[in-house]
Write a protein that holds these residues in place. Structure first.
Motif, PDB file in Angstrom:
ATOM      1  N   SER A   1     -11.338   5.896   6.782  1.00  0.00           N
ATOM      2  CA  SER A   1     -12.599   5.310   6.223  1.00  0.00           C
ATOM      3  C   SER A   1     -13.832   5.828   7.122  1.00  0.00           C
ATOM      4  CB  SER A   1     -12.493   3.752   6.142  1.00  0.00           C
ATOM      5  OG  SER A   1     -14.051   3.260   6.135  1.00  0.00           O
TER       6      SER A   1
ATOM      7  N   ALA B   1     -10.028  -0.645  -2.424  1.00  0.00           N
ATOM      8  CA  ALA B   1     -11.208   0.423  -2.035  1.00  0.00           C
ATOM      9  C   ALA B   1     -12.001   0.068  -0.896  1.00  0.00           C
ATOM     10  CB  ALA B   1     -11.916   0.165  -3.452  1.00  0.00           C
ATOM     11  N   SER B   2     -11.338  -0.300   0.176  1.00  0.00           N
ATOM     12  CA  SER B   2     -11.911  -0.534   1.406  1.00  0.00           C
ATOM     13  C   SER B   2     -11.117  -0.818   2.569  1.00  0.00           C
ATOM     14  CB  SER B   2     -13.050  -1.662   1.108  1.00  0.00           C
ATOM     15  OG  SER B   2     -12.412  -2.946   0.839  1.00  0.00           O
ATOM     16  N   CYS B   3     -11.587  -0.733   3.756  1.00  0.00           N
ATOM     17  CA  CYS B   3     -10.703  -0.932   4.860  1.00  0.00           C
ATOM     18  C   CYS B   3     -11.084  -2.418   5.195  1.00  0.00           C
ATOM     19  CB  CYS B   3     -11.072  -0.147   6.031  1.00  0.00           C
ATOM     20  SG  CYS B   3      -9.952   1.404   5.941  1.00  0.00           S
TER      21      CYS B   3
ATOM     22  N   THR C   1     -16.956   4.553   6.796  1.00  0.00           N
ATOM     23  CA  THR C   1     -17.633   3.031   7.208  1.00  0.00           C
ATOM     24  C   THR C   1     -16.860   2.629   8.415  1.00  0.00           C
ATOM     25  OG1 THR C   1     -17.966   3.164   4.817  1.00  0.00           O
ATOM     26  CG2 THR C   1     -18.842   1.270   6.260  1.00  0.00           C
TER      27      THR C   1
ATOM     28  N   CYS D   1     -14.976  -3.136   4.424  1.00  0.00           N
ATOM     29  CA  CYS D   1     -15.848  -2.042   4.612  1.00  0.00           C
ATOM     30  C   CYS D   1     -15.456  -0.888   4.100  1.00  0.00           C
ATOM     31  CB  CYS D   1     -16.037  -2.014   6.289  1.00  0.00           C
ATOM     32  SG  CYS D   1     -14.629  -1.072   7.236  1.00  0.00           S
TER      33      CYS D   1
ATOM     34  N   LYS E   1      -7.609  10.835  -0.541  1.00  0.00           N
ATOM     35  CA  LYS E   1      -8.733  10.242  -1.360  1.00  0.00           C
ATOM     36  C   LYS E   1      -8.155  10.717  -2.942  1.00  0.00           C
ATOM     37  CE  LYS E   1     -13.096   7.803  -2.028  1.00  0.00           C
ATOM     38  NZ  LYS E   1     -12.467   6.515  -2.185  1.00  0.00           N
TER      39      LYS E   1
ATOM     40  N   ARG F   1       0.782  -1.249   0.131  1.00  0.00           N
ATOM     41  CA  ARG F   1      -0.024   0.100  -0.083  1.00  0.00           C
ATOM     42  C   ARG F   1       0.939   1.247  -0.259  1.00  0.00           C
ATOM     43  NH1 ARG F   1      -3.847   1.583  -2.354  1.00  0.00           N
ATOM     44  NH2 ARG F   1      -5.284   2.842  -1.316  1.00  0.00           N
TER      45      ARG F   1
ATOM     46  N   LEU G   1      -6.942   4.605   4.129  1.00  0.00           N
ATOM     47  CA  LEU G   1      -7.861   5.975   3.900  1.00  0.00           C
ATOM     48  C   LEU G   1      -8.416   5.864   5.444  1.00  0.00           C
ATOM     49  CD1 LEU G   1      -9.104   7.905   2.019  1.00  0.00           C
ATOM     50  CD2 LEU G   1     -10.863   6.434   1.645  1.00  0.00           C
TER      51      LEU G   1
END
Ligand SMILES: Cc1ncc(COP(=O)(O)O)c(C=O)c1O
Length: 311
Positions: free
Chosen positions: A219, A196-198, A221, A256, A159, A148, A217
């Motif tokens: 996040s 594209a998600s945690c 969510t 998520c 983002k 990452r 990120l």
């Protein structure tokens, strides 16, 4: 592929889809100079209302991404909120939507401009987007060979569209090798997030997720689920570094995000997680998340912005 809607929003006005264009000479096109948000509107069929989920938090993060990239967003939060509402109304969406407000740099001397010497533009794209099948069936994942983005080079906290080249390398590699969304490790070798998600895992009834300093990120969510676990489900949540090998012995795991929602991971690198099926804690969290997002839990109604004025 999602169906194109009739309208988009561009630089202050709603335009027909075919007219939502930018020039090939922009820094947006040439060097991916943009920051954006991915947001959802949830349709409540009883109330015939669309609820934008956590609008204020997404606007705040958009400004934070822009700040790090030294971009100035040429609209107020009130103007942007109105733009989201008008775009959804104009497209007459009456089902779940996913929309992306994007802020970008226009044409400038390659890399030499100061931010105020280049026009900053903005557009919003909104698509009808139902839940993916993976939400209910779970995904078979793998550990990516790609690391990452590090905060030392291009922060994952931002983002920015350009960060998604890193995501794309990881995602495409996983797909070619027969997996769905992969897990990415950071440069320290610790679990960071998906493309594209945690990510969260469950071990012995405790939800564990990498910290915001883990090259992820920040996040919305993730923050939402942490709060719901603690306040509504009585589930302990620990934010800490996670080793790759811990995932192999986790009872459950899930991605998520606004797009991914709560997507169960049923295996990683061909190791089944727990029973190899969608886990019971994951399912509980997922059910509550969807109820909250659709406006069925009164306590969290201030996370929701009604679009049609019926809710
Ligand atoms: C790289 C990355 N990490 C995490 C997330 C989750 O963030 P959020 O929950 O704010 O949508 C996203 C977007 O959904 C993302 O693109």
């Amino acid at each position: 592929m999602l169906a194109n809607p009739d309208f988009a929003w561009m630089d202050g006005e709603i335009v027909e889809w075919k007219n939502a264009t930018v020039h090939v000479s922009t820094d947006l096109v040439l060097r991916g100079a943009n920051v954006f948000e991915g947001m959802r509107g949830y349709w409540n069929s009883d109330k015939k209302e669309m609820f934008i989920f956590r609008n204020a938090e997404h606007l705040k993060r958009l400004r934070e991404s822009a700040k790090i990239m030294r971009m100035t967003i040429p609209y107020t939060d009130e103007e942007l909120t109105e733009a989201f509402i008008q775009l959804i109304r104009k497209n007459k969406f009456e089902e779940g939507v996913h929309f992306r407000p994007v802020v970008y740099f226009d044409q400038g001397e390659p890399n030499f401009y100061k931010p105020e010497e280049i026009r900053t533009g903005m557009f919003i794209l909104a698509f009808a987007r139902p839940h993916s099948k993976a939400i209910f069936n779970g995904v078979e994942s793998c550990t990516s060979t790609w690391r990452r983005n590090s905060d030392l080079s291009m922060p994952s906290r931002v983002k920015a569209g350009a960060n998604y080249h890193n995501s794309r390398l990881a995602h495409v590699e996983a797909r070619i090798n027969g997996f769905a969304s992969p897990i990415m490790l950071n440069e320290r070798g610790k679990v960071s997030e998906g493309p594209a998600s945690c990510f969260m895992m469950v071990r012995d009834g405790v939800v564990i997720t990498p910290p915001v300093t883990g090259d992820i990120l920040e996040s919305i969510t993730r923050a939402t689920l942490i709060q719901l676990c603690r306040e509504e489900l009585g589930i302990e949540v620990v934010e800490r570094e996670v080793d790759r090998s811990e995932l192999y012995i986790a009872d459950e795991g899930f991605f998520c995000g606004s797009g991914a929602e709560v997507t169960p991971m049923i295996s990683l690198d061909r190791y089944p997680l727990g029973s190899g099926k969608v886990g019971p804690i994951t399912k509980k969290i997922q059910d509550l998340y969807f109820d909250v997002a659709a406006g069925k839990v009164e306590k969290y109604r201030d996370w929701l912005l009604p679009v049609y004025g019926r809710g």
